[in-house]
Motif scaffolding. Structure first.
Motif, PDB file in Angstrom:
ATOM      1  N   ALA A 240       0.834  -1.204   0.000  1.00  0.00           N
ATOM      2  CA  ALA A 240       0.000   0.000   0.000  1.00  0.00           C
ATOM      3  C   ALA A 240       0.871   1.257   0.000  1.00  0.00           C
ATOM      4  O   ALA A 240       0.566   2.243  -0.687  1.00  0.00           O
ATOM      5  CB  ALA A 240      -0.925  -0.010   1.209  1.00  0.00           C
ATOM      6  N   LEU A 241       1.969   1.214   0.764  1.00  0.00           N
ATOM      7  CA  LEU A 241       2.893   2.348   0.777  1.00  0.00           C
ATOM      8  C   LEU A 241       3.510   2.559  -0.598  1.00  0.00           C
ATOM      9  O   LEU A 241       3.688   3.698  -1.051  1.00  0.00           O
ATOM     10  CB  LEU A 241       3.987   2.110   1.815  1.00  0.00           C
ATOM     11  CG  LEU A 241       5.043   3.215   1.946  1.00  0.00           C
ATOM     12  CD1 LEU A 241       4.422   4.490   2.498  1.00  0.00           C
ATOM     13  CD2 LEU A 241       6.206   2.760   2.830  1.00  0.00           C
ATOM     14  N   TRP A 242       3.843   1.460  -1.276  1.00  0.00           N
ATOM     15  CA  TRP A 242       4.401   1.564  -2.630  1.00  0.00           C
ATOM     16  C   TRP A 242       3.399   2.221  -3.577  1.00  0.00           C
ATOM     17  O   TRP A 242       3.765   3.109  -4.361  1.00  0.00           O
ATOM     18  CB  TRP A 242       4.780   0.166  -3.130  1.00  0.00           C
ATOM     19  CG  TRP A 242       5.137   0.115  -4.584  1.00  0.00           C
ATOM     20  CD1 TRP A 242       6.106   0.831  -5.222  1.00  0.00           C
ATOM     21  CD2 TRP A 242       4.516  -0.679  -5.590  1.00  0.00           C
ATOM     22  NE1 TRP A 242       6.131   0.531  -6.559  1.00  0.00           N
ATOM     23  CE2 TRP A 242       5.163  -0.400  -6.813  1.00  0.00           C
ATOM     24  CE3 TRP A 242       3.482  -1.621  -5.562  1.00  0.00           C
ATOM     25  CZ2 TRP A 242       4.800  -1.021  -8.002  1.00  0.00           C
ATOM     26  CZ3 TRP A 242       3.123  -2.237  -6.759  1.00  0.00           C
ATOM     27  CH2 TRP A 242       3.779  -1.934  -7.949  1.00  0.00           C
ATOM     28  N   CYS A 243       2.124   1.813  -3.520  1.00  0.00           N
ATOM     29  CA  CYS A 243       1.115   2.425  -4.385  1.00  0.00           C
ATOM     30  C   CYS A 243       0.962   3.913  -4.080  1.00  0.00           C
ATOM     31  O   CYS A 243       0.831   4.744  -4.995  1.00  0.00           O
ATOM     32  CB  CYS A 243      -0.224   1.703  -4.215  1.00  0.00           C
ATOM     33  SG  CYS A 243      -0.248   0.013  -4.850  1.00  0.00           S
ATOM     34  N   LEU A 244       0.979   4.264  -2.786  1.00  0.00           N
ATOM     35  CA  LEU A 244       0.887   5.677  -2.406  1.00  0.00           C
ATOM     36  C   LEU A 244       2.085   6.456  -2.938  1.00  0.00           C
ATOM     37  O   LEU A 244       1.933   7.567  -3.465  1.00  0.00           O
ATOM     38  CB  LEU A 244       0.820   5.786  -0.883  1.00  0.00           C
ATOM     39  CG  LEU A 244       0.916   7.200  -0.294  1.00  0.00           C
ATOM     40  CD1 LEU A 244      -0.258   8.060  -0.749  1.00  0.00           C
ATOM     41  CD2 LEU A 244       0.985   7.147   1.227  1.00  0.00           C
ATOM     42  N   ALA A 245       3.293   5.889  -2.805  1.00  0.00           N
ATOM     43  CA  ALA A 245       4.493   6.574  -3.289  1.00  0.00           C
ATOM     44  C   ALA A 245       4.455   6.756  -4.804  1.00  0.00           C
ATOM     45  O   ALA A 245       4.840   7.810  -5.325  1.00  0.00           O
ATOM     46  CB  ALA A 245       5.736   5.777  -2.874  1.00  0.00           C
ATOM     47  N   GLU A 246       3.978   5.740  -5.534  1.00  0.00           N
ATOM     48  CA  GLU A 246       3.862   5.869  -6.990  1.00  0.00           C
ATOM     49  C   GLU A 246       2.858   6.959  -7.356  1.00  0.00           C
ATOM     50  O   GLU A 246       3.075   7.723  -8.300  1.00  0.00           O
ATOM     51  CB  GLU A 246       3.443   4.533  -7.603  1.00  0.00           C
ATOM     52  CG  GLU A 246       4.530   3.470  -7.642  1.00  0.00           C
ATOM     53  CD  GLU A 246       5.511   3.663  -8.779  1.00  0.00           C
ATOM     54  OE1 GLU A 246       5.414   4.694  -9.497  1.00  0.00           O
ATOM     55  OE2 GLU A 246       6.391   2.804  -8.951  1.00  0.00           O
ATOM     56  N   ALA A 247       1.760   7.039  -6.602  1.00  0.00           N
ATOM     57  CA  ALA A 247       0.757   8.071  -6.879  1.00  0.00           C
ATOM     58  C   ALA A 247       1.349   9.467  -6.689  1.00  0.00           C
ATOM     59  O   ALA A 247       1.152  10.365  -7.520  1.00  0.00           O
ATOM     60  CB  ALA A 247      -0.456   7.865  -5.974  1.00  0.00           C
ATOM     61  N   ARG A 248       2.088   9.668  -5.604  1.00  0.00           N
ATOM     62  CA  ARG A 248       2.667  10.984  -5.341  1.00  0.00           C
ATOM     63  C   ARG A 248       3.798  11.296  -6.319  1.00  0.00           C
ATOM     64  O   ARG A 248       3.961  12.458  -6.729  1.00  0.00           O
ATOM     65  CB  ARG A 248       3.167  11.054  -3.898  1.00  0.00           C
ATOM     66  CG  ARG A 248       2.051  10.868  -2.867  1.00  0.00           C
ATOM     67  CD  ARG A 248       2.509  11.186  -1.461  1.00  0.00           C
ATOM     68  NE  ARG A 248       2.624  12.621  -1.270  1.00  0.00           N
ATOM     69  CZ  ARG A 248       3.760  13.253  -0.992  1.00  0.00           C
ATOM     70  NH1 ARG A 248       4.889  12.573  -0.892  1.00  0.00           N
ATOM     71  NH2 ARG A 248       3.780  14.550  -0.816  1.00  0.00           N
TER      72      ARG A 248
END
Length: 339
Positions: A240-248
């Motif tokens: 989930a952190l990876w998806c958030l980082a990719e979004a930002r």
């Protein structure tokens, strides 16, 4: 005055872990006779076999890899030797394998504890690096400088630096709320790619999808195995952190143009600099290009809308929020180059 080679910090955890398991694999092989035992006198004592496994062969390959940095060469030598050793180990048959593992249970526990300590120490060091990066106005540019590839770097070192840069960006874009200053990115005009085909929103949706069922899944798995439940929950949080980082990153890490180069940054891991003179064709994507093969695609969860054809034969399909503005700026810059 000779200049020293830039140091990369922190060292990726996988190199430490690889070294630990490589030595452990070599030790297992030594306990069951050693890879070289068929070619050595039967009277040769076991410590001599272990010495040959752990010292002689890695030393030879270390000399072969010396053009890399010594730490990388050392770990590479140990890993290469151990791959061959483990292949020979498994070739000894299930009986010998079972006997070796049962005789080395304390050694396995030591390796597990040592690996856990190394991983915790490495992640603590990475997070300390993230704390220092969050004070910078543009942490992304600092990461790029720390992990810049030198002309003399081998394939191993290049991959090492690329993995390190992606991991540092994972933690900074995932945990640091402050956006990097756009003006400090190399380039004169910047183009975003977070809005095209809901790229950033899709990354955020996957982060939420990962997190929503987590409490229920953890409780269900805890009834089967508490250890598996905790490992699964930690991996889910990291994804989930990876998806958030990719979004930002898709919102704040731009593709840029200046008078000579295209600075291609996409997501957490892509960072390329392409000379404008090396781009033969830059045009909008048509429906005829949708089934193209052998194409490098940069779009994340969005769609592609630009086609770049390079002199070396590489074709890039790129997704940007403002493809028309990008093409107009590139046309203007290439015209300036010709004058």
């Amino acid at each position: 005055m000779p200049t020293s080679r830039p140091r990369v910090s922190p060292t990726p955890f996988w190199y430490y872990l690889g070294a630990v398991y490589a030595l452990y694999g070599a030790y297992l092989l030594g306990r069951v006779g050693g890879l070289l035992s068929p070619y050595l006198p039967a009277s040769l004592p076991l410590p001599a076999l272990i010495l040959l496994d752990l010292v002689a062969l890695p030393a030879l390959i270390f000399a072969w890899l010396w053009r890399d940095r010594p730490p990388v060469a050392l770990v590479g030598a140990v890993v290469i030797v151990t791959v061959g050793m483990l292949a020979g180990f498994w070739g000894l048959g299930p009986t010998a394998v079972d006997a070796a593992f049962h005789s080395l249970l304390p050694g396995k526990a030591i390796v597990m504890i040592g690996s856990s300590v190394l991983m915790a120490g490495y992640e603590a060091r990475v997070l300390w690096e993230v704390v220092s990066l969050r004070r910078r106005t543009n942490f992304d540019v600092v990461i790029s400088r720390k992990t810049a590839v030198g002309p003399g770097d081998s394939w191993v070192v290049r991959r090492w630096k690329k993995a390190l840069a992606a991991e540092l960006r994972l933690w900074t874009y995932g945990l640091v709320r402050k956006a990097p200053a756009l003006s400090e990115f190399p380039g004169d005009r910047h183009f975003s790619y977070g809005s095209q085909s809901a790229n950033a929103s899709t990354w955020m949706a996957w982060a939420v999808i990962n997190l929503l069922p987590l409490p229920i899944l953890h409780l269900l798995m805890d009834k089967i195995s508490p250890g598996v439940a905790y490992v699964s929950s930690i991996m889910t949080l990291l994804s989930a952190l990876w998806c958030l980082a990719e979004a930002r990153a898709s919102r704040f890490r731009p593709v840029s143009l200046d008078s000579k180069s295209l600075h291609l940054r996409y997501g957490l891991s892509v960072e390329r600099t392409i000379e404008l003179s090396g781009i033969q064709v830059a045009r909008s994507l048509s429906w005829k290009d949708l089934d193209a093969r052998d194409v490098t695609r940069y779009a994340g969860f969005g769609g592609v809308n630009l086609r770049l054809e390079l002199r070396g034969g590489e074709v890039i399909h790129l997704g940007l929020d403002d493809p028309r503005g990008f093409l107009d700026e590139m046309t203007r810059l290439k015209a300036t180059l010709r004058t």
